[in-house]
Motif scaffolding. Structure first.
Motif: not given
Length: 559
Positions: A254-256, A294-298, A311-312
């Protein structure tokens, strides 16, 4: 001059496009100051010096953000980098830069097929148990597809967009030239070191272009957290990966999403916020190698309240010395120690001209504004923003390797508060800092530092005779040189060159006037309108030379 520094003619069409967009969005003065307009006009490319009334009514941050969007992926990435420079731009500019995103319409799969086949050494339908040609995501540099390995492992395949490398390299060449011009023509920009910013940006962008580099980043993080069952880092499948393609394990989570939805699937948002903060602080303070986006999608939330990261492409690195400075900064903030905070900022000032008394006063004023707050009520993001604003007001630039870190910590605190309204980043920072400070003064650490200092001192003392002998020998042979760095001498030389050119033209013009006057008194020869032709021609050339000199003087007065 920019004309002398443009490396290849093929960049001129792109330069014309950049200048046209900047003018349309109301940045024509910058195009003139940098000399871009003169370059293009001499190359026969005409610029239209008008912006629409609708655009001219927009605020400056909105205009620059829209211009960057129109200029394409390189400039969108540049805007995203500038969004991390909270020391350079006030908050309302940062907000606009943060609106820039890399999502773009996908290119057809057929355009990527050849690169994928070369990387995986076969047709996708034969190498994988399943492959979906519909992209999962499309960004400015790469597109992502879903597939399944023969053993049933779900993977994602990231493929670099065709032709993007040449576009970015051309843009970087132009940005390098513009940075040099900013440095030479706008003295106020020097404290931000535009040449270094563009160089750093170029390195970052080239790393993102190399998908094998991202795969190596993933492996590095996987090694750091191999012993932590609460953290999930995707596995890279090197048999199918190269600089254009990388294949990695798909993490499904789960993200965002809102805290309520997390609770519906049995997850604890409060615990996730705490574990996420500890995860990033370990990266920063212990490893010196951190996920810089480190935004919510990552950030993915998995079963048993585990955390996965993807996503590095953008990572930050800190040297051991810089990590110590970060610890000292955070300790000064948590202990409200203004002298310790001042010392860190002075260390960061580098070669900047510093009014230390003013900086000390501003630091004391900043700390006083937090005196009435309990430690748990201090927001790290707001405090870091206050520090960068203080540095901006004192004409100090934040070291380039810290801009990503500050942005990461601010983003992390915002994500934690979305998950848990009672989340306090300071509660997680304090134990880390205290533990590291304690580790500095253990007997083993003191002994190790003492041995290192003693060894370095002995090495310096041992080298003194040899260094003195070398110095005296060079002095006898006349090889000792003293370098003087005279500020703005380069600009003075350019001004002197322009003045001498005008003086030469003035002398030639005066000579033409005198010579033409003599010719006018001589009878015979071709005539025009009843006057000697060559005398009239000389006066005409002298007239246009005079106009050029007057225009040159008027234009230099404007600058």
């Amino acid at each position: 001059m920019l004309w002398e520094t443009i490396s290849v003619v093929r960049d001129l069409p792109r330069l014309h496009e950049i200048a046209s967009v900047m003018i349309r969005y109301g940045w024509g003065d910058l195009v003139r100051v940098l000399g871009i307009s003169g370059v293009l006009e001499r190359a026969g490319r005409i610029l239209h010096w008008h912006s629409t009334s609708e655009i001219s009514q927009l605020e400056a941050p909105v205009r620059i953000r829209r211009a960057l969007e129109e200029l394409g992926p390189t400039f969108v990435k540049l805007g995203q980098l500038l969004a991390t420079r909270v020391d350079m731009f006030p908050p309302h500019w940062i907000v606009e830069f943060e609106k820039l995103h890399s999502q773009v319409p996908p290119v057809p799969y057929e355009a990527l097929h050849a690169d994928l086949v070369a990387a995986i050494k076969g047709e996708p339908g034969e190498v994988f148990a399943s492959f979906d040609p519909i992209p999962l995501a499309a960004a400015s540099i790469a597109q992502v597809y879903r597939a399944t390995l023969k053993d049933g492992t779900p993977v994602v395949i990231k493929i670099r967009r065709p032709g993007i490398e040449n576009v970015i390299k051309a843009d970087l060449r132009i940005l390098e030239h513009i940075a040099r011009l900013l440095d030479s023509e706008m003295p106020d920009s020097r404290r931000y070191d535009p040449i270094h910013i563009v160089a750093q940006f170029g390195r970052s962008l080239n790393r993102e272009l190399d998908l094998a580099k991202e795969a190596r980043n993933i492996d590095q993080f996987a090694r750091h957290f191999a012993d932590d069952p609460l953290v999930k880092i995707p596995k890279v499948f090197w048999a199918f990966s190269n600089s254009r393609v990388n294949v990695q394990e798909e993490i499904i989570g789960k993200s965002g999403v809102s805290p309520d939805k997390l609770r519906e699937v049995g997850l604890d948002p409060k615990l996730l916020a705490a574990r996420g903060a500890d995860l990033v602080l370990r990266m920063v303070l212990e490893h010196g190698y951190f996920h810089a986006d480190p935004h919510p999608g990552n950030v993915l939330f998995l079963a048993d309240n585990r955390i996965g990261m993807i996503d590095f492409g953008m990572v930050g690195m800190l040297t051991h010395a810089r990590r110590n400075q970060i610890v000292d900064l955070l300790h000064a903030l948590t202990a409200k120690d203004e002298q310790a905070l001042l010392q860190v900022l002075v260390d960061w000032s580098g070669d900047s001209v510093l009014d230390e008394d003013r900086l000390a006063y501003d630091v004391a004023e900043l700390m006083q504004s937090y005196d009435d707050l309990q430690l748990k009520d201090v927001q790290v993001g707001a405090l870091l923003n206050d520090i960068t604003a203080l540095m901006r007001e004192n004409n100090l630039a934040l070291p380039a390797d810290l801009t990503l870190l500050f942005k990461t910590l601010i983003t992390l605190e915002g994500l934690g508060q979305q998950l848990d309204p009672e989340f306090h980043m300071i509660d997680h920072v304090t134990p880390f800092v205290e533990r590291i400070i304690h580790q500095r003064f253990t007997p083993q650490a003191l002994l190790a530092r003492g041995r290192k200092s003693l060894r370095e001192t002995l090495e310096v003392l041992a080298d003194v005779p040899r260094d003195l002998r070398t110095l005296l020998r060079d002095m006898r042979r006349g090889r000792v040189k003293i370098d003087l760095d005279l500020k703005r001498l380069d600009t003075f030389g350019q001004q002197l060159d322009r003045a001498s050119n005008r003086l030469t033209m003035g002398i030639l013009t005066a000579s033409l006037v005198v010579g033409s006057s003599i010719i006018m008194t001589v009878q015979g020869g071709p005539q025009l309108l009843g006057l000697p032709f060559f005398g009239l021609l000389g006066f005409l050339i002298a007239f246009f030379n005079s106009l050029w000199i007057l225009f040159s003087i008027w234009r230099s007065g404007k600058h």
